[in-house]
Design a protein around this motif. Structure first.
Motif, PDB file in Angstrom:
ATOM      1  N   ILE A   9       0.844  -1.204   0.000  1.00 25.78           N
ATOM      2  CA  ILE A   9       0.000   0.000   0.000  1.00 25.78           C
ATOM      3  C   ILE A   9       0.880   1.256   0.000  1.00 25.78           C
ATOM      4  O   ILE A   9       0.644   2.192  -0.760  1.00 25.78           O
ATOM      5  N   ASN A  92      -6.378   8.542  -6.048  1.00 24.25           N
ATOM      6  CA  ASN A  92      -7.724   8.796  -5.526  1.00 24.25           C
ATOM      7  C   ASN A  92      -8.050  10.274  -5.581  1.00 24.25           C
ATOM      8  O   ASN A  92      -7.186  11.114  -5.356  1.00 24.25           O
TER       9      ASN A  92
ATOM     10  N   VAL B  20      -5.492  -6.618  -4.389  1.00 22.47           N
ATOM     11  CA  VAL B  20      -6.523  -5.796  -3.738  1.00 22.47           C
ATOM     12  C   VAL B  20      -5.871  -4.696  -2.901  1.00 22.47           C
ATOM     13  O   VAL B  20      -6.310  -3.542  -2.915  1.00 22.47           O
ATOM     14  N   ALA B  21      -4.782  -5.058  -2.214  1.00 23.19           N
ATOM     15  CA  ALA B  21      -4.069  -4.054  -1.404  1.00 23.19           C
ATOM     16  C   ALA B  21      -3.506  -2.952  -2.293  1.00 23.19           C
ATOM     17  O   ALA B  21      -3.585  -1.763  -1.968  1.00 23.19           O
ATOM     18  N   SER B  24      -6.262  -0.752  -3.417  1.00 23.16           N
ATOM     19  CA  SER B  24      -7.017  -0.077  -2.349  1.00 23.16           C
ATOM     20  C   SER B  24      -6.569   1.369  -2.111  1.00 23.16           C
ATOM     21  O   SER B  24      -7.318   2.170  -1.582  1.00 23.16           O
ATOM     22  N   SER B  25      -5.337   1.674  -2.497  1.00 18.31           N
ATOM     23  CA  SER B  25      -4.847   3.025  -2.196  1.00 18.31           C
ATOM     24  C   SER B  25      -4.839   3.951  -3.411  1.00 18.31           C
ATOM     25  O   SER B  25      -4.299   5.047  -3.330  1.00 18.31           O
ATOM     26  N   TYR B  57     -15.276  -7.709  -7.065  1.00 21.54           N
ATOM     27  CA  TYR B  57     -14.388  -6.864  -6.260  1.00 21.54           C
ATOM     28  C   TYR B  57     -13.594  -5.868  -7.107  1.00 21.54           C
ATOM     29  O   TYR B  57     -13.129  -4.859  -6.608  1.00 21.54           O
ATOM     30  N   LEU B  75     -10.902  -0.963  -7.796  1.00 20.56           N
ATOM     31  CA  LEU B  75     -11.619  -1.721  -6.769  1.00 20.56           C
ATOM     32  C   LEU B  75     -13.058  -1.195  -6.720  1.00 20.56           C
ATOM     33  O   LEU B  75     -13.265   0.018  -6.670  1.00 20.56           O
ATOM     34  N   SER B  77     -16.844  -0.748  -4.871  1.00 21.93           N
ATOM     35  CA  SER B  77     -17.168  -0.482  -3.451  1.00 21.93           C
ATOM     36  C   SER B  77     -17.328  -1.802  -2.685  1.00 21.93           C
ATOM     37  O   SER B  77     -16.977  -1.890  -1.505  1.00 21.93           O
ATOM     38  N   LYS B  80     -13.843  -2.831  -1.885  1.00 20.76           N
ATOM     39  CA  LYS B  80     -13.269  -2.025  -0.797  1.00 20.76           C
ATOM     40  C   LYS B  80     -13.774  -2.510   0.559  1.00 20.76           C
ATOM     41  O   LYS B  80     -12.999  -2.680   1.499  1.00 20.76           O
ATOM     42  N   PHE B  83     -12.273  -5.840   1.485  1.00 19.87           N
ATOM     43  CA  PHE B  83     -10.878  -5.718   1.940  1.00 19.87           C
ATOM     44  C   PHE B  83     -10.820  -5.203   3.380  1.00 19.87           C
ATOM     45  O   PHE B  83     -10.066  -5.723   4.205  1.00 19.87           O
ATOM     46  N   GLU B  84     -11.639  -4.200   3.669  1.00 18.91           N
ATOM     47  CA  GLU B  84     -11.695  -3.663   5.037  1.00 18.91           C
ATOM     48  C   GLU B  84     -12.113  -4.742   6.019  1.00 18.91           C
ATOM     49  O   GLU B  84     -11.551  -4.905   7.088  1.00 18.91           O
TER      50      GLU B  84
END
Lengths: 246, 97
Positions: A9, A92, B20-21, B24-25, B57, B75, B77, B80, B83-84
């Motif tokens: 990340i 983002n 996914v990680a 995710s960002s 996903y 990703l 929703s 996301k 993953f959380e």
């Protein structure tokens, strides 16, 4: 496993800085600002408010066009050099809430210590001596804020070099402050009356902005060197664009 | 044991977890970025991305950059929140005793 995921990340967050272009561009922008601060101020001081306004205007124009040129250059360089080698990432979108949270955090974490120190210094010294020592504490204060931001960013993105850059910024600020102290503080402003354009105040302002200009110049050089080293490493690791169609 | 079995199997697989990680960002990333960062082979990456797409996903958007086909992955929703949830579940497994 979780550590590896966190590393992945952080690496993704740091992707914008992977090629060193951003640091080199920021360094160039800093040097442009330092040039304005050092050379435009290096003329006989006058008490005319219009002179201050014209320089403030020049700095604003340089900031606007400098940032525009930097953004266009980065877009072009990344599109032609970085994305064909290591891929494209769309960051983002920053929401208004996130911006407000960031501003709130900056106010909460930076302003109380700054105002606390200022209040403390006013308790132990007169307003005049605090003002006349501004060329010393101003660059150190600015460098400290940059250092904190760099260390935080370095931690958030897992980039050790940002933490080193932050430390170097702070060292540069301290060095400039020591240098200003060594050449002697401006005449004390004890007997000054209200009004910011008196000769003593002008000298303090001039010396403080010179300190800032030198700090910005050194910081720009640090950023360019860091960016260039990063660029060389990136180019060595990714000498050619990815060849297969994807 | 109950906690372990509640882990999302789609995400739990190491390669997919990495993908996914990575996603995710960011808002989206292209195939080349995922290929370089995950260090998977092209075939493996395609398989895992397809699996994530099937689970809802990840979604792909095919465009062109000049004349070169370009696929960006993002990703969803659902991805996301999965993953959380996965991170929370994993944390709770180790935190309880």
């Amino acid at each position: 496993m979780n550590v590896q995921i966190d590393t992945a990340i952080k690496r993704t967050r740091a992707y914008w800085f992977v090629d060193g272009f951003t640091e080199m561009a920021a360094g160039g922008f800093f040097i442009l600002l330092a040039g304005i601060l050092l050379f435009r101020w290096n003329t006989p001081l006058t008490s005319s408010p219009s002179r201050f306004l014209s320089i403030a205007g020049e700095i604003s124009i340089a900031k606007f066009f400098g940032l525009l040129i930097v953004a266009l250059m980065l877009w072009w360089l990344k599109d032609h050099f970085t994305y064909p080698r290591t891929g494209f990432v769309r960051g983002n979108r920053v929401t208004t809430t996130q911006i407000l949270t960031l501003i709130r955090n900056i106010i909460l974490f930076l302003f109380p210590p700054i105002f606390g120190l200022l209040a403390l210094s006013l308790l132990i010294a007169s307003a005049g001596s605090v003002l006349s020592s501004m060329p010393v504490w101003f660059p150190i204060g600015v460098a400290l804020i940059w250092a904190v931001l760099c260390v935080w960013a370095g931690n958030w993105m897992g980039l050790r070099r940002f933490q080193i850059i932050g430390a170097l910024f702070l060292l540069a600020g301290i060095k400039v402050g020591i240098w200003q102290y060594a050449i002697g503080l401006p005449a004390t402003a004890e007997n000054m009356q209200a009004g910011i354009f008196q000769p003593a105040t002008l000298e303090i302002l001039y010396r403080s902005l010179t300190s800032l200009g030198i700090l910005v110049l050194i910081s720009g050089i640090i950023l360019i060197i860091s960016g260039f080293v990063t660029f060389l490493r990136y180019r060595k690791e990714n000498p050619t664009p990815y060849s297969e169609e994807i | 044991m109950k906690n372990l079995s509640s882990l999302d199997r789609v995400i739990h697989e190491p390669a997919r977890l990495t993908l996914v990680a990575l996603l995710s960002s960011v808002k989206s990333a292209d195939f080349l970025f995922l290929l370089k960062e995950s260090e998977l082979t092209k075939g493996n990456l395609s398989v895992h991305l397809t699996r994530l797409e099937e689970a809802g996903y990840v979604e792909a958007e095919k465009t062109f950059r000049g004349k070169i086909p370009h696929t960006e992955y993002r990703l969803t929703s659902k991805g996301k929140s999965a993953f959380e949830q996965y991170r929370k579940s994993l944390g709770s497994i180790f935190n309880k005793e």
